[in-house]
Design an enzyme around this catalytic site. Structure first.
Site, PDB file in Angstrom:
ATOM      1  N   PHE A 178      13.573  -2.060   9.764  1.00 11.60           N
ATOM      2  CA  PHE A 178      13.761  -2.631   8.424  1.00 11.60           C
ATOM      3  C   PHE A 178      12.558  -3.469   8.011  1.00 11.60           C
ATOM      4  O   PHE A 178      12.649  -4.345   7.169  1.00 11.60           O
ATOM      5  CB  PHE A 178      15.050  -3.469   8.383  1.00 11.60           C
ATOM      6  CG  PHE A 178      16.284  -2.664   8.701  1.00 11.60           C
ATOM      7  CD1 PHE A 178      16.854  -1.845   7.737  1.00 11.60           C
ATOM      8  CD2 PHE A 178      16.843  -2.685   9.966  1.00 11.60           C
ATOM      9  CE1 PHE A 178      17.979  -1.068   8.026  1.00 11.60           C
ATOM     10  CE2 PHE A 178      17.959  -1.918  10.273  1.00 11.60           C
ATOM     11  CZ  PHE A 178      18.527  -1.110   9.295  1.00 11.60           C
ATOM     12  N   CYS A 196       8.296   4.084   1.318  1.00 12.23           N
ATOM     13  CA  CYS A 196       9.664   4.128   1.851  1.00 12.23           C
ATOM     14  C   CYS A 196      10.730   4.357   0.790  1.00 12.23           C
ATOM     15  O   CYS A 196      11.397   5.382   0.796  1.00 12.23           O
ATOM     16  CB  CYS A 196       9.957   2.841   2.612  1.00 12.23           C
ATOM     17  SG  CYS A 196       8.751   2.527   3.888  1.00 12.23           S
TER      18      CYS A 196
HETATM   19  C1  UGA Z   1      11.288  -1.203   2.347  1.00 11.74           C
HETATM   20  C2  UGA Z   1      12.475  -2.032   2.837  1.00 11.74           C
HETATM   21  O1  UGA Z   1      12.510  -3.280   2.129  1.00 11.74           O
HETATM   22  C3  UGA Z   1      12.366  -2.297   4.333  1.00 11.74           C
HETATM   23  O2  UGA Z   1      13.511  -2.989   4.788  1.00 11.74           O
HETATM   24  C4  UGA Z   1      12.245  -0.945   5.070  1.00 11.74           C
HETATM   25  O3  UGA Z   1      12.057  -1.135   6.455  1.00 11.74           O
HETATM   26  C5  UGA Z   1      11.056  -0.178   4.525  1.00 11.74           C
HETATM   27  O4  UGA Z   1      11.222   0.016   3.113  1.00 11.74           O
HETATM   28  C6  UGA Z   1      11.023   1.161   5.221  1.00 11.74           C
HETATM   29  O5  UGA Z   1      11.936   1.961   5.017  1.00 11.74           O
HETATM   30  O6  UGA Z   1      10.139   1.386   6.059  1.00 11.74           O
HETATM   31  P1  UGA Z   1       8.709  -1.759   1.763  1.00 11.74           P
HETATM   32  O7  UGA Z   1       8.650  -0.397   1.183  1.00 11.74           O
HETATM   33  O8  UGA Z   1       7.651  -2.186   2.711  1.00 11.74           O
HETATM   34  O9  UGA Z   1      10.115  -1.974   2.550  1.00 11.74           O
HETATM   35  O10 UGA Z   1       8.692  -2.805   0.565  1.00 11.74           O
HETATM   36  P2  UGA Z   1       9.752  -3.655  -0.266  1.00 11.74           P
HETATM   37  O11 UGA Z   1       9.466  -5.080  -0.077  1.00 11.74           O
HETATM   38  O12 UGA Z   1      11.125  -3.190  -0.046  1.00 11.74           O
HETATM   39  O13 UGA Z   1       9.306  -3.274  -1.755  1.00 11.74           O
HETATM   40  C7  UGA Z   1       9.439  -1.940  -2.242  1.00 11.74           C
HETATM   41  C8  UGA Z   1       9.083  -1.874  -3.701  1.00 11.74           C
HETATM   42  O14 UGA Z   1      10.080  -2.499  -4.501  1.00 11.74           O
HETATM   43  C9  UGA Z   1       7.770  -2.557  -4.093  1.00 11.74           C
HETATM   44  O15 UGA Z   1       7.058  -1.716  -4.965  1.00 11.74           O
HETATM   45  C10 UGA Z   1       8.199  -3.824  -4.794  1.00 11.74           C
HETATM   46  O16 UGA Z   1       7.262  -4.257  -5.729  1.00 11.74           O
HETATM   47  C11 UGA Z   1       9.485  -3.361  -5.451  1.00 11.74           C
HETATM   48  N1  UGA Z   1      10.432  -4.468  -5.739  1.00 11.74           N
HETATM   49  C12 UGA Z   1      10.977  -5.181  -4.720  1.00 11.74           C
HETATM   50  C13 UGA Z   1      10.779  -4.742  -7.058  1.00 11.74           C
HETATM   51  O17 UGA Z   1      10.307  -4.083  -8.001  1.00 11.74           O
HETATM   52  N2  UGA Z   1      11.677  -5.751  -7.309  1.00 11.74           N
HETATM   53  C14 UGA Z   1      12.244  -6.478  -6.319  1.00 11.74           C
HETATM   54  O18 UGA Z   1      13.064  -7.364  -6.618  1.00 11.74           O
HETATM   55  C15 UGA Z   1      11.879  -6.197  -4.985  1.00 11.74           C
END
Ligand code: UGA
Length: 443
Positions: free
Chosen positions: A163, A271
């Site tokens: 995660f 992801c």
């Molecule tokens: C995500 C999950 O959060 C991790 O728990 C998981 O391990 C990982 O995928 C995976 O499957 O390997 P990640 O892709 O690194 O992690 O990044 P996140 O922090 O989840 O952000 C994903 C996207 O959502 C980003 O583009 C971010 O800018 C966007 N986001 C996030 C939003 O637009 N709004 C939010 O409130 C949060």
């Protein structure tokens, strides 16, 4: 101390391997990309992740972390083997599991070659799925190993989905909300209890299918939350409310929670987009079309278009207008641009024949490979110079430290679009900018 092998030295594999070594285990990381392994042996990491380099250097020095290109060495020298190879998306949105299959076959082949040092003790290996895979993948891994592994060798299969978030992966490893482990035997369960003993958090032991599903269901739910708040942000714009205030009010309800309620240009990365597409595809295959997730995808795609709409509202025509793009990576603290909203937005702006200048703190080199013809600079003031509009696409903290007064003086027109709602709109308005966020009230 356990002897642990990690197959796949990418983001997931290398962070997991280095952190397990930091916990005192002896870890060997393997990758079939010889260049990557050569670099790692020279203590050079092929991607940016805060805190990782220090851990890698420390563990290599302490002889707890090693690198190899040989799966055979992993199978011979380690008892617990994590499969952390890539599962790239296919054209139909499924996950390409051929790397997982190839590695499984290689593990089985290597098992036929090794001999127990103590003839009275049977060889045992615990094979762990770490890559994000669709539910039931473990069945295939197990079937393949059973078919190809010689008798007399004992093994268990387990699923231990990760995660970790890019940009925060090291911290997430040592301070997770939970660790999920799908096992089939007491022996495997005991090994995991020992490995993760130093990490204080709930450890959930489940059957393997449930563990696999927890990962897909969690990522999909996070995407759902983002698309939900983005849909609300559109309603906010139409009725004159402010999504930041609405999200705060919603998030204080513990049942909802404040995380992942940040409206903006949508989720990207290697992801969430891939996992959601794969979950939709799997649900169709098993006869339960998950239409809710299709709408999640749809809303996410629409959010990117908003930037172009807002740019046109400010500038009328975009042709030959100088537009500064601030932030290329899919989120801060990473150089990763996979499925980054910036890619779609740059493509759309290029189609409008805008003149683009780009800035990022880490991702410029990666973006250059995709759009070599654009102008890039590590100096934000150079990007701002003569611009009609600045569009912020990644919420790097350091952008808040920019001297916006100076920026305004350099620009041709005082327009800012904040695709992540992270800049202080009041201060920017005071300086004289016309600020447009996502779902925020216009002053
Ligand atoms: C995500 C999950 O959060 C991790 O728990 C998981 O391990 C990982 O995928 C995976 O499957 O390997 P990640 O892709 O690194 O992690 O990044 P996140 O922090 O989840 O952000 C994903 C996207 O959502 C980003 O583009 C971010 O800018 C966007 N986001 C996030 C939003 O637009 N709004 C939010 O409130 C949060």
């Amino acid at each position: 101390m356990k002897k642990i092998g990690i197959i796949g030295a990418g983001h997931v594999g290398l962070v997991t391997g280095a952190c397990l070594a930091k916990l005192g285990n002896k870890v060997i990381c393997c990758d079939n990309d010889l260049e990557k392994i050569k670099k790692l042996k020279n203590l050079q990491i092929h991607f940016y992740e805060p805190g990782l380099e220090e851990i890698v250097k420390e563990c290599v020095k302490k002889k707890l972390l090693f690198f190899t290109e040989s799966i055979y060495q992993i199978v011979k020298d380690t008892e617990i083997i994590f499969i952390a190879v890539g599962t790239p998306p296919t054209e139909e949105g499924k996950l390409d599991l051929s790397y997982v299959e190839n590695v499984t076959v290689e593990i089985a082949k290597s098992l036929t070659k090794i001999k127990s040092k103590n003839p009275k003790k049977k060889i045992y290996r615990l094979i762990v799925e770490k890559s994000t895979v669709p539910v039931l993948t473990s069945e295939w891994v197990k079937k393949t190993l059973e078919l190809l592994t010689p008798t007399g060798i004992e093994f268990d299969i387990a699923a231990n989905p990760e995660f970790l978030r890019e940009g925060n992966a090291v911290n997430d490893f040592f301070h997770p909300d939970r660790i999920v482990i799908g096992v089939e035997s007491k022996r495997a369960k005991k090994i995991f209890e020992e490995i993760y003993k130093p990490i204080k958090c709930p450890k959930i032991f489940t059957d393997i299918r449930s563990a696999e599903l927890i990962k897909h269901a969690s990522n999909s739910f996070l995407a759902l939350k983002i698309s939900y708040i983005n849909a609300i942000s559109n309603i906010c714009e139409k009725v004159g409310a402010d999504v930041e205030v609405v999200a705060e009010g919603m998030g204080l309800d513990k049942r909802i929670g404040k995380d992942f309620l940040k409206a903006g240009i949508g989720y990207g990365g290697s992801c969430l987009p891939k996992d959601i597409a794969a979950f939709i595809s799997l649900s169709e295959e098993i006869g339960y079309p998950f239409n809710l997730l299709k709408e999640v995808q749809n809303i996410n795609q629409q959010q990117r278009l908003l930037v172009i709409k807002k740019a046109k509202e400010l500038l009328w025509n975009l042709k030959n207008k100088n537009i500064g793009i601030f932030g290329l990576s899919f989120k801060p603290n990473t150089d990763d641009i996979r499925e980054a909203p910036s890619i779609d937005i740059i493509k759309l702006l290029k189609k409008e024949e805008a003149i683009l200048k780009c800035h990022d703190f880490k991702a410029i080199e990666n973006m250059k490979k995709l759009f070599p013809d654009l102008f890039y600079s590590e100096n934000p003031y150079e990007v701002a110079k003569e611009s009609h509009l600045l569009i912020f696409l990644t919420e790097w903290d350091d952008y808040k430290k920019i001297d916006f007064k100076k920026i305004k003086e350099l620009m041709k027109m005082p327009y800012i679009i904040d695709g992540r709602n992270f800049l202080n709109n009041k201060i920017l308005n005071k300086i004289g900018f016309v600020y447009r966020g996502i779902g925020r009230k216009n002053e």
